[in-house]
Every structure is written in structure tokens, then in C-alpha cells.
Design a protein around this motif. Sequence first.
Motif, PDB file in Angstrom:
ATOM      1  N   THR A 157     -16.189 -32.842  20.497  1.00 53.82           N
ATOM      2  CA  THR A 157     -15.766 -34.245  20.494  1.00 53.82           C
ATOM      3  C   THR A 157     -14.852 -34.432  19.293  1.00 53.82           C
ATOM      4  O   THR A 157     -14.922 -33.663  18.329  1.00 53.82           O
ATOM      5  N   LEU A 158     -14.021 -35.434  19.354  1.00 49.84           N
ATOM      6  CA  LEU A 158     -13.024 -35.638  18.295  1.00 49.84           C
ATOM      7  C   LEU A 158     -13.714 -35.793  16.937  1.00 49.84           C
ATOM      8  O   LEU A 158     -14.484 -36.726  16.716  1.00 49.84           O
ATOM      9  N   PRO A 159     -13.462 -34.860  16.015  1.00 49.97           N
ATOM     10  CA  PRO A 159     -14.117 -34.929  14.694  1.00 49.97           C
ATOM     11  C   PRO A 159     -13.395 -35.903  13.770  1.00 49.97           C
ATOM     12  O   PRO A 159     -12.302 -36.389  14.073  1.00 49.97           O
ATOM     13  N   ASP A 160     -14.030 -36.163  12.611  1.00 49.75           N
ATOM     14  CA  ASP A 160     -13.403 -37.015  11.599  1.00 49.75           C
ATOM     15  C   ASP A 160     -12.162 -36.346  11.013  1.00 49.75           C
ATOM     16  O   ASP A 160     -11.163 -36.992  10.752  1.00 49.75           O
ATOM     17  N   ASN A 161     -12.255 -35.037  10.785  1.00 53.76           N
ATOM     18  CA  ASN A 161     -11.129 -34.298  10.222  1.00 53.76           C
ATOM     19  C   ASN A 161     -10.230 -33.826  11.366  1.00 53.76           C
ATOM     20  O   ASN A 161     -10.606 -32.959  12.150  1.00 53.76           O
ATOM     21  N   ILE A 162      -9.046 -34.422  11.464  1.00 55.24           N
ATOM     22  CA  ILE A 162      -8.120 -34.061  12.545  1.00 55.24           C
ATOM     23  C   ILE A 162      -6.990 -33.158  12.041  1.00 55.24           C
ATOM     24  O   ILE A 162      -6.048 -32.882  12.780  1.00 55.24           O
ATOM     25  N   ASN A 163      -7.087 -32.702  10.798  1.00 53.75           N
ATOM     26  CA  ASN A 163      -6.050 -31.857  10.207  1.00 53.75           C
ATOM     27  C   ASN A 163      -6.538 -30.429  10.049  1.00 53.75           C
ATOM     28  O   ASN A 163      -7.728 -30.180   9.840  1.00 53.75           O
ATOM     29  N   LEU A 164      -5.606 -29.506  10.118  1.00 52.08           N
ATOM     30  CA  LEU A 164      -5.913 -28.090   9.935  1.00 52.08           C
ATOM     31  C   LEU A 164      -4.860 -27.474   9.029  1.00 52.08           C
ATOM     32  O   LEU A 164      -3.662 -27.637   9.259  1.00 52.08           O
ATOM     33  N   ASP A 165      -5.324 -26.802   7.999  1.00 51.12           N
ATOM     34  CA  ASP A 165      -4.478 -25.932   7.180  1.00 51.12           C
ATOM     35  C   ASP A 165      -4.990 -24.524   7.424  1.00 51.12           C
ATOM     36  O   ASP A 165      -6.176 -24.253   7.218  1.00 51.12           O
ATOM     37  N   THR A 166      -4.112 -23.647   7.863  1.00 54.06           N
ATOM     38  CA  THR A 166      -4.547 -22.298   8.187  1.00 54.06           C
ATOM     39  C   THR A 166      -3.506 -21.277   7.784  1.00 54.06           C
ATOM     40  O   THR A 166      -2.314 -21.586   7.717  1.00 54.06           O
ATOM     41  N   MET A 167      -3.999 -20.075   7.495  1.00 54.44           N
ATOM     42  CA  MET A 167      -3.113 -18.939   7.269  1.00 54.44           C
ATOM     43  C   MET A 167      -3.626 -17.788   8.112  1.00 54.44           C
ATOM     44  O   MET A 167      -4.777 -17.381   7.990  1.00 54.44           O
ATOM     45  N   LEU A 168      -2.748 -17.293   8.972  1.00 61.60           N
ATOM     46  CA  LEU A 168      -3.082 -16.167   9.841  1.00 61.60           C
ATOM     47  C   LEU A 168      -2.395 -14.923   9.315  1.00 61.60           C
ATOM     48  O   LEU A 168      -1.192 -14.945   9.042  1.00 61.60           O
ATOM     49  N   ARG A 169      -3.168 -13.833   9.175  1.00 58.55           N
ATOM     50  CA  ARG A 169      -2.596 -12.562   8.718  1.00 58.55           C
ATOM     51  C   ARG A 169      -2.665 -11.561   9.869  1.00 58.55           C
ATOM     52  O   ARG A 169      -3.709 -11.323  10.444  1.00 58.55           O
ATOM     53  N   PHE A 170      -1.503 -10.995  10.182  1.00 55.70           N
ATOM     54  CA  PHE A 170      -1.376 -10.020  11.265  1.00 55.70           C
ATOM     55  C   PHE A 170      -1.508  -8.619  10.675  1.00 55.70           C
ATOM     56  O   PHE A 170      -0.791  -8.271   9.741  1.00 55.70           O
ATOM     57  N   ASN A 171      -2.410  -7.830  11.238  1.00 57.09           N
ATOM     58  CA  ASN A 171      -2.601  -6.450  10.793  1.00 57.09           C
ATOM     59  C   ASN A 171      -1.833  -5.534  11.743  1.00 57.09           C
ATOM     60  O   ASN A 171      -2.298  -5.224  12.837  1.00 57.09           O
ATOM     61  N   PHE A 172      -0.602  -5.139  11.329  1.00 54.63           N
ATOM     62  CA  PHE A 172       0.226  -4.241  12.129  1.00 54.63           C
ATOM     63  C   PHE A 172      -0.128  -2.803  11.776  1.00 54.63           C
ATOM     64  O   PHE A 172      -0.173  -2.452  10.601  1.00 54.63           O
ATOM     65  N   ILE A 173      -0.385  -1.979  12.775  1.00 52.46           N
ATOM     66  CA  ILE A 173      -0.671  -0.572  12.514  1.00 52.46           C
ATOM     67  C   ILE A 173       0.017   0.308  13.553  1.00 52.46           C
ATOM     68  O   ILE A 173       0.411  -0.154  14.623  1.00 52.46           O
ATOM     69  N   LYS A 174       0.111   1.569  13.204  1.00 51.58           N
ATOM     70  CA  LYS A 174       0.609   2.585  14.125  1.00 51.58           C
ATOM     71  C   LYS A 174      -0.584   3.037  14.962  1.00 51.58           C
ATOM     72  O   LYS A 174      -1.626   3.399  14.411  1.00 51.58           O
ATOM     73  N   PRO A 175      -0.474   3.010  16.307  1.00 50.10           N
ATOM     74  CA  PRO A 175      -1.592   3.463  17.138  1.00 50.10           C
ATOM     75  C   PRO A 175      -1.903   4.933  16.875  1.00 50.10           C
ATOM     76  O   PRO A 175      -1.004   5.735  16.625  1.00 50.10           O
ATOM     77  N   VAL A 176      -3.182   5.266  16.920  1.00 52.65           N
ATOM     78  CA  VAL A 176      -3.617   6.641  16.725  1.00 52.65           C
ATOM     79  C   VAL A 176      -3.813   7.257  18.098  1.00 52.65           C
ATOM     80  O   VAL A 176      -4.444   6.664  18.971  1.00 52.65           O
ATOM     81  N   SER A 177      -3.271   8.429  18.302  1.00 53.14           N
ATOM     82  CA  SER A 177      -3.446   9.102  19.586  1.00 53.14           C
ATOM     83  C   SER A 177      -4.224  10.385  19.377  1.00 53.14           C
ATOM     84  O   SER A 177      -4.108  11.040  18.347  1.00 53.14           O
TER      85      SER A 177
END
Length: 196
Positions: A157-177
Motif C-alpha cells: 500500500t502507498l507508504p509515507d515515504n514516496i522517495n527513493l535514493d538508490t545506487m546500483l552497482r553492476f558486476n561485469f565479469i568474463k564468463p568462465v568456460s
Amino acid sequence: MKRKKIKTKRSVKARTNKILFLLFCVITLSLTVGYSALNEELNISGEATFRVKEDIRITNVSLSETTNLGLENYTNKYGKDSITLGVGLPNIDSSITYKVEIINSGSVSMWIDSITQEINNNANMEYTLEGLGIKELINPGEIKEFNLTIKYKEGITLPDNINLDTMLRFNFIKPVSTLAKGTNGNANATFLIMVQ
């Protein structure tokens, strides 16, 4: 006739002296400037970027779409492997979508192994990806575009806090075969398996 010869000798000698004097001045001036340049401290400012062969990075993040009054609280920021967003979702069905561009300018195929949410000040919201999956190969020279959408989680349900501050970190790697042996009926074969 003797007088003419003397005048000619003097004028040739005077001309030669003038040329030698000018030549001396030019050489002296050149040496002075050269010596001064060598003794001057040289300052270089700016940035240098060194790229490794496994170079994959986020190259653009742009606001693509908002629904039901979703808004961007501040301009997004992105780095080589991270995105920082600030959004406001005033309605339960509000959302905001960003178009993200990743380029693999290296010489090795890479993928996003995982995404971690390093900053999250609102547990009622989530992000979804559309157009690129986790562990989907990004080949050398390839540019991948996908949508990242911020919305409320299901059943909230709609919360009191309607704001979001976020930081997403992408983990790029070389695939292992790895190579694995297997059997198919009477035949033995070696298979290439991408380990996830």
C-alpha cells in the motif's frame, strides 16, 4: 683604377661582416631560446585513461518514461559500473523508466554477473530490467541498451515515504568456460560449458 678595387674589396668585406654578424645573432638567439626551453619546468595537467582489454562500461543513462506522476528528484549519475538515481513515486502505480547503455570496448566477451543495490532508502520499491538479462553475453564492440524501471513492489500500500535514493552497482565479469566429457549413445564427446 686602384681606388675602385679598394672600394669593391671594402664593400664585399663589409657585406660579409654584416652577414656573419646576422648569422651570429640568429645562432645566439636560437641557442638562448633552446637553453631556456630546456631549463623551464614543464607541467602537464589533465586526465589520462588507460583501458584494459576487458573494458566494459555504462556509457549513458537517460530518463525514458514516467507513469502516473513518477518523477526524477535529481539528475541521475553514472560511472563505469554504477548508477545513482533519485525518484519520487506519489501513486502506488507510479513508475519511472531509464534507458541504460552499456558498451564492451574490450576484446573479451563479458556479462553482468550480478547487480547489487548499495544504497536503498526505501524497501517498498524495486527495480526491474527489460531488454538485457543477467549473464547475457555482451560481445566485443557490442552496445547493449536496456530499460531499468523503478516501481513499488507487488502487494504494497502507498507508504509515507514516496522517495527513493538508490545506487546500483553492476558486476561485469568474463564468463568462465570449462570442458566436460560426456557420452551420447556409443560416442564420447567433449562439450564446452559456460559456468554460471
